[in-house]
Design a protein around this motif. Structure first.
Motif, PDB file in Angstrom:
ATOM      1  N   CYS A 159       0.882  -1.305  -0.014  1.00 29.97           N
ATOM      2  CA  CYS A 159      -0.045  -0.157  -0.077  1.00 29.97           C
ATOM      3  C   CYS A 159       0.834   1.179   0.125  1.00 29.97           C
ATOM      4  O   CYS A 159       1.825   1.090   0.581  1.00 29.97           O
ATOM      5  CB  CYS A 159      -0.698  -0.042   1.248  1.00 29.97           C
ATOM      6  SG  CYS A 159      -1.919   1.428   1.262  1.00 29.97           S
ATOM      7  N   LYS A 161      -0.813   4.243   0.569  1.00 26.49           N
ATOM      8  CA  LYS A 161      -1.579   5.387   1.209  1.00 26.49           C
ATOM      9  C   LYS A 161      -0.927   5.856   2.350  1.00 26.49           C
ATOM     10  O   LYS A 161      -1.148   7.103   2.725  1.00 26.49           O
ATOM     11  CB  LYS A 161      -2.948   4.719   1.327  1.00 26.49           C
ATOM     12  CG  LYS A 161      -3.586   4.434   0.112  1.00 26.49           C
ATOM     13  CD  LYS A 161      -4.473   5.599  -0.450  1.00 26.49           C
ATOM     14  CE  LYS A 161      -5.039   4.954  -1.748  1.00 26.49           C
ATOM     15  NZ  LYS A 161      -4.524   4.535  -2.772  1.00 26.49           N
ATOM     16  N   PHE A 162      -0.232   5.342   3.109  1.00 29.84           N
ATOM     17  CA  PHE A 162       0.595   5.760   4.352  1.00 29.84           C
ATOM     18  C   PHE A 162      -0.558   6.385   5.274  1.00 29.84           C
ATOM     19  O   PHE A 162      -0.605   7.587   5.777  1.00 29.84           O
ATOM     20  CB  PHE A 162       1.570   6.664   4.141  1.00 29.84           C
ATOM     21  CG  PHE A 162       2.844   5.858   3.626  1.00 29.84           C
ATOM     22  CD1 PHE A 162       3.475   5.231   4.702  1.00 29.84           C
ATOM     23  CD2 PHE A 162       2.875   5.664   2.254  1.00 29.84           C
ATOM     24  CE1 PHE A 162       4.797   4.372   4.028  1.00 29.84           C
ATOM     25  CE2 PHE A 162       3.803   5.204   1.564  1.00 29.84           C
ATOM     26  CZ  PHE A 162       4.817   4.412   2.569  1.00 29.84           C
ATOM     27  N   CYS A 163      -1.774   5.696   5.617  1.00 27.35           N
ATOM     28  CA  CYS A 163      -2.470   6.379   6.998  1.00 27.35           C
ATOM     29  C   CYS A 163      -1.835   6.311   7.938  1.00 27.35           C
ATOM     30  O   CYS A 163      -0.959   5.554   8.257  1.00 27.35           O
ATOM     31  CB  CYS A 163      -3.632   5.334   7.082  1.00 27.35           C
ATOM     32  SG  CYS A 163      -4.813   5.071   5.356  1.00 27.35           S
ATOM     33  N   PHE A 165      -2.121   5.872  10.985  1.00 26.44           N
ATOM     34  CA  PHE A 165      -2.123   4.639  12.197  1.00 26.44           C
ATOM     35  C   PHE A 165      -1.547   3.444  11.517  1.00 26.44           C
ATOM     36  O   PHE A 165      -1.508   2.447  12.239  1.00 26.44           O
ATOM     37  CB  PHE A 165      -3.709   4.438  12.493  1.00 26.44           C
ATOM     38  CG  PHE A 165      -4.617   4.388  11.214  1.00 26.44           C
ATOM     39  CD1 PHE A 165      -4.510   3.130  10.652  1.00 26.44           C
ATOM     40  CD2 PHE A 165      -5.220   5.126  10.678  1.00 26.44           C
ATOM     41  CE1 PHE A 165      -5.536   3.016   9.617  1.00 26.44           C
ATOM     42  CE2 PHE A 165      -6.162   5.376   9.545  1.00 26.44           C
ATOM     43  CZ  PHE A 165      -6.273   3.991   9.432  1.00 26.44           C
ATOM     44  N   CYS A 166      -1.227   3.172  10.483  1.00 26.39           N
ATOM     45  CA  CYS A 166      -1.328   1.780   9.710  1.00 26.39           C
ATOM     46  C   CYS A 166       0.213   1.393   9.522  1.00 26.39           C
ATOM     47  O   CYS A 166       1.010   2.144   8.933  1.00 26.39           O
ATOM     48  CB  CYS A 166      -2.009   1.811   8.599  1.00 26.39           C
ATOM     49  SG  CYS A 166      -2.023   0.119   7.715  1.00 26.39           S
ATOM     50  N   VAL A 168       0.918  -1.289   7.555  1.00 24.07           N
ATOM     51  CA  VAL A 168       1.039  -2.025   5.977  1.00 24.07           C
ATOM     52  C   VAL A 168       1.898  -1.513   5.165  1.00 24.07           C
ATOM     53  O   VAL A 168       2.763  -2.226   4.548  1.00 24.07           O
ATOM     54  CB  VAL A 168      -0.557  -2.195   5.571  1.00 24.07           C
ATOM     55  CG1 VAL A 168      -0.420  -2.639   4.168  1.00 24.07           C
ATOM     56  CG2 VAL A 168      -1.260  -3.218   6.516  1.00 24.07           C
ATOM     57  N   PRO A 169       2.314  -0.176   4.892  1.00 19.59           N
ATOM     58  CA  PRO A 169       2.871   0.138   4.188  1.00 19.59           C
ATOM     59  C   PRO A 169       4.266  -0.298   4.291  1.00 19.59           C
ATOM     60  O   PRO A 169       5.178  -0.313   3.482  1.00 19.59           O
ATOM     61  CB  PRO A 169       2.763   1.723   4.010  1.00 19.59           C
ATOM     62  CG  PRO A 169       1.244   1.982   4.306  1.00 19.59           C
ATOM     63  CD  PRO A 169       1.105   0.882   5.458  1.00 19.59           C
ATOM     64  N   GLN A 203      -4.310  -5.405  -0.168  1.00 22.80           N
ATOM     65  CA  GLN A 203      -4.465  -4.620   0.747  1.00 22.80           C
ATOM     66  C   GLN A 203      -5.111  -3.193   0.369  1.00 22.80           C
ATOM     67  O   GLN A 203      -5.833  -2.634   1.132  1.00 22.80           O
ATOM     68  CB  GLN A 203      -3.220  -3.871   1.334  1.00 22.80           C
ATOM     69  CG  GLN A 203      -2.702  -4.941   2.576  1.00 22.80           C
ATOM     70  CD  GLN A 203      -1.971  -5.987   2.014  1.00 22.80           C
ATOM     71  OE1 GLN A 203      -1.193  -5.975   1.103  1.00 22.80           O
ATOM     72  NE2 GLN A 203      -1.540  -6.983   2.726  1.00 22.80           N
ATOM     73  N   ASN A 204      -5.014  -2.984  -0.869  1.00 23.61           N
ATOM     74  CA  ASN A 204      -5.554  -1.744  -1.548  1.00 23.61           C
ATOM     75  C   ASN A 204      -6.098  -2.297  -2.874  1.00 23.61           C
ATOM     76  O   ASN A 204      -5.766  -1.810  -3.945  1.00 23.61           O
ATOM     77  CB  ASN A 204      -4.587  -0.686  -1.819  1.00 23.61           C
ATOM     78  CG  ASN A 204      -4.960   0.584  -1.509  1.00 23.61           C
ATOM     79  OD1 ASN A 204      -4.279   1.591  -1.648  1.00 23.61           O
ATOM     80  ND2 ASN A 204      -6.253   0.870  -1.007  1.00 23.61           N
ATOM     81  N   HIS A 241      -9.940   0.973  -1.064  1.00 23.49           N
ATOM     82  CA  HIS A 241      -9.921   2.463  -0.559  1.00 23.49           C
ATOM     83  C   HIS A 241     -11.068   3.479  -1.307  1.00 23.49           C
ATOM     84  O   HIS A 241     -11.113   3.249  -2.536  1.00 23.49           O
ATOM     85  CB  HIS A 241      -8.549   2.910  -0.681  1.00 23.49           C
ATOM     86  CG  HIS A 241      -8.163   4.041   0.107  1.00 23.49           C
ATOM     87  ND1 HIS A 241      -8.641   5.436  -0.400  1.00 23.49           N
ATOM     88  CD2 HIS A 241      -7.462   4.386   1.038  1.00 23.49           C
ATOM     89  CE1 HIS A 241      -8.189   6.066   0.454  1.00 23.49           C
ATOM     90  NE2 HIS A 241      -7.447   5.817   1.457  1.00 23.49           N
ATOM     91  N   GLN A 268     -12.987   4.654   8.495  1.00 25.17           N
ATOM     92  CA  GLN A 268     -12.318   4.710   9.814  1.00 25.17           C
ATOM     93  C   GLN A 268     -12.988   5.872  10.484  1.00 25.17           C
ATOM     94  O   GLN A 268     -12.838   5.495  11.601  1.00 25.17           O
ATOM     95  CB  GLN A 268     -10.781   5.199   9.246  1.00 25.17           C
ATOM     96  CG  GLN A 268     -10.160   4.579   8.169  1.00 25.17           C
ATOM     97  CD  GLN A 268      -9.808   3.048   8.618  1.00 25.17           C
ATOM     98  OE1 GLN A 268     -10.117   2.345   9.654  1.00 25.17           O
ATOM     99  NE2 GLN A 268      -9.278   1.952   7.696  1.00 25.17           N
ATOM    100  N   ARG A 280      -6.315  10.328   5.331  1.00 24.67           N
ATOM    101  CA  ARG A 280      -6.994   9.340   4.543  1.00 24.67           C
ATOM    102  C   ARG A 280      -7.298  10.153   3.131  1.00 24.67           C
ATOM    103  O   ARG A 280      -7.931   9.563   2.277  1.00 24.67           O
ATOM    104  CB  ARG A 280      -8.533   9.333   5.232  1.00 24.67           C
ATOM    105  CG  ARG A 280      -8.334   8.465   6.593  1.00 24.67           C
ATOM    106  CD  ARG A 280      -7.992   6.847   6.087  1.00 24.67           C
ATOM    107  NE  ARG A 280      -9.157   6.382   5.139  1.00 24.67           N
ATOM    108  CZ  ARG A 280      -9.136   4.961   4.867  1.00 24.67           C
ATOM    109  NH1 ARG A 280      -7.924   4.256   4.805  1.00 24.67           N
ATOM    110  NH2 ARG A 280     -10.230   4.518   4.180  1.00 24.67           N
TER     111      ARG A 280
END
Ligand code: 5AD
Ligand code: SF4
Length: 440
Positions: A159, A161-163, A165-166, A168-169, A203-204, A241, A268, A280
């Motif tokens: 991903c 997106k780099f939210c 809180f996350c 995953v990236p 994930q996306n 997303h 979210q 977001r």
């Protein structure tokens, strides 16, 4: 011939980990491993870990500690840690828990056979690289083994997106899409082995842009290619997303009969201030307008979501905005979590909400979501739906399947076989499932 070696895999977290575990088991099958359901008789134990929330790493260490006795009894037992905790912790795992023989990050599973051989020779092995090659191409499939009627198929991973809180990236890496022809081949192979429903994973996933015959393809274009696969009856995809919900995908929900009326579209939070701080890049309003467009294309679509409460600096007013958004959207199912700090993510550094306050908000949100979920489920009573039968029920003659909307449906005195897609009239709605009768 020597007895096959036994592999025990414990899977935590998301559907992608379930898919990855299957592929790891298949690939180690080539090294003579068969799966076992208990660690007690295993020659290799693999923990496929998740790092998304709560004290993930601590749980893995305590789980590993429980294998001490087994390893003492059986010194040849190999213990491995895979998944996102492996990626995040790396070498630290072996330092803290010396009984671990191998640590493998999610992008290196295709190298497991070599790693297993090295571990077998007594080496400690670590691989948390992000190699260029397509690991899925290199992971072996078990030749034509029969499977159940539903399967996951990873089409996209990582991903960008780099939210705030996350993890995953960081743990899964940059967004990468698999080429369409490989996905189609894998889908055809699954269908030959008895699969009727495929859930495309990423994930996306709606950012999918894999190579096709005439340049990059969108997820909708890939879905239309899968639509042509004979014997494949249902297509789903997750997780999306909001910003990647392209027009052709929205349209496909109205026009592609195999694409099921279910969409997991996390928002979210409902406060624009919090959404901005979460990075977001959509607002509550733009999300609601998007849901309206999707419902215009497919009015009966069931919307599912993810929510985080207690994100840093969330006030009671911000939280109210989340409740308001939920009231407006009306979710058929939802997953809601209390914010948990993930080291290394931007939000980890910010002022945290009082945990008691966050608990209270989570309870209030869940009460609302549970009520909505029940209303949507109850609204199925009296309708005629497609049900794909997946297993026998608890009672003689009973079968259990999933409706188009992904509700579990029980049918008594049912002559359907596992893998049959039949029309069912829904007669009642229970705590967690529907009951119905076959129409034909
Ligand atoms: N804290 C709480 N929930 C989280 N999620 C992701 N990271 C966090 C975190 N740090 C949730 C999001 C995401 C889902 C998979 O997990 O809602 O959509
Ligand atoms: Fe994580 Fe999803 Fe945000 Fe990507 S889009 S950073 S996977 S929450």
């Amino acid at each position: 011939m020597s007895a096959p070696k036994k592999l025990y895999i414990k899977t935590y977290g998301c559907q992608m980990n379930v898919y990855d575990s299957e592929r790891m088991a298949e690939t180690l099958g080539g090294q003579g491993y068969v799966e076992t359901k208990t660690p007690d008789d295993a020659d290799m134990i693999l923990l496929n870990t998740c790092h998304i929330r709560e004290k993930a790493a601590e749980k893995v260490y305590s789980e590993l500690g429980r294998f001490k006795g087994l390893k003492a009894e059986k010194p040849d037992l190999k213990i491995g840690v895979a998944g996102c905790v492996a990626q995040a912790e790396g070498e630290e795992i072996m330092r803290r828990q010396p009984l671990v023989d191998l640590v493998v990050g999610p992008q290196s599973y295709h190298r497991l056979p070599e790693m297993e051989a090295k571990a077998g020779a007594g080496e400690k092995v670590l691989d948390t690289d992000f190699p260029e090659e397509d690991k899925f191409e290199k992971l072996k499939r078990r030749a034509k083994a029969k499977r159940g009627p539903t399967a996951f198929l990873t089409v996209q991973e990582g991903c960008d997106k780099f939210c705030a809180f996350c993890v995953v990236p960081y743990t899964r890496g940059a967004e990468v899409s698999r080429p369409a022809d490989r996905i189609l081949r894998e889908a055809e192979d699954l269908v030959e082995r008895g699969v009727r429903e495929i859930t495309l994973l990423g994930q996306n996933v709606n950012a999918y842009h894999g190579a096709g015959p005439n340049g990059d393809m969108t997820l909708a274009q890939l879905i239309w290619e899968l639509d042509k696969v004979d014997g494949l009856e249902r297509i789903r995809f997750t997780t999306s997303h909001p910003n990647d919900m392209m027009d052709d995908l929205i349209e496909a929900h109205g026009t592609c009969a195999k694409l099921m009326p279910y969409l997991h579209l996390p928002v979210q939070a409902g406060s624009d201030k919090i959404l901005k701080r979460m990075n977001r890049s959509h607002t509550a309003e733009s999300y609601i307008r998007l849901i309206e467009r999707i419902r215009a294309a497919r009015p009966d679509i069931l919307i599912s979501g993810d929510f985080i409460v207690g994100f840093p600096e969330e006030t009671e007013e911000d939280f109210q905005a989340t409740l308001d958004l939920v009231e407006e959207v009306k979710y058929g199912t939802a997953y809601s979590f209390k914010y948990s700090t993930r080291p290394g993510t931007p939000a980890a550094e910010r002022a945290q909400v009082d945990p008691k306050e966050a608990d209270d908000r989570l309870q209030r949100l869940q009460a609302l979501l549970t009520r909505q979920q029940r209303e949507v489920q109850d609204s199925m009573v009296g309708r005629e739906l497609g049900v794909l039968f997946e297993k026998k029920g608890r009672f003689p003659g009973q079968m259990v399947g999933k409706s188009d909307y992904l509700h579990a449906v029980h049918v008594a005195d049912c002559d359907a076989e596992i893998g049959d897609l039949r029309r069912v009239r829904i007669v009642s709605s229970g705590a967690n499932s529907l009951a119905g009768e076959l129409i034909t």
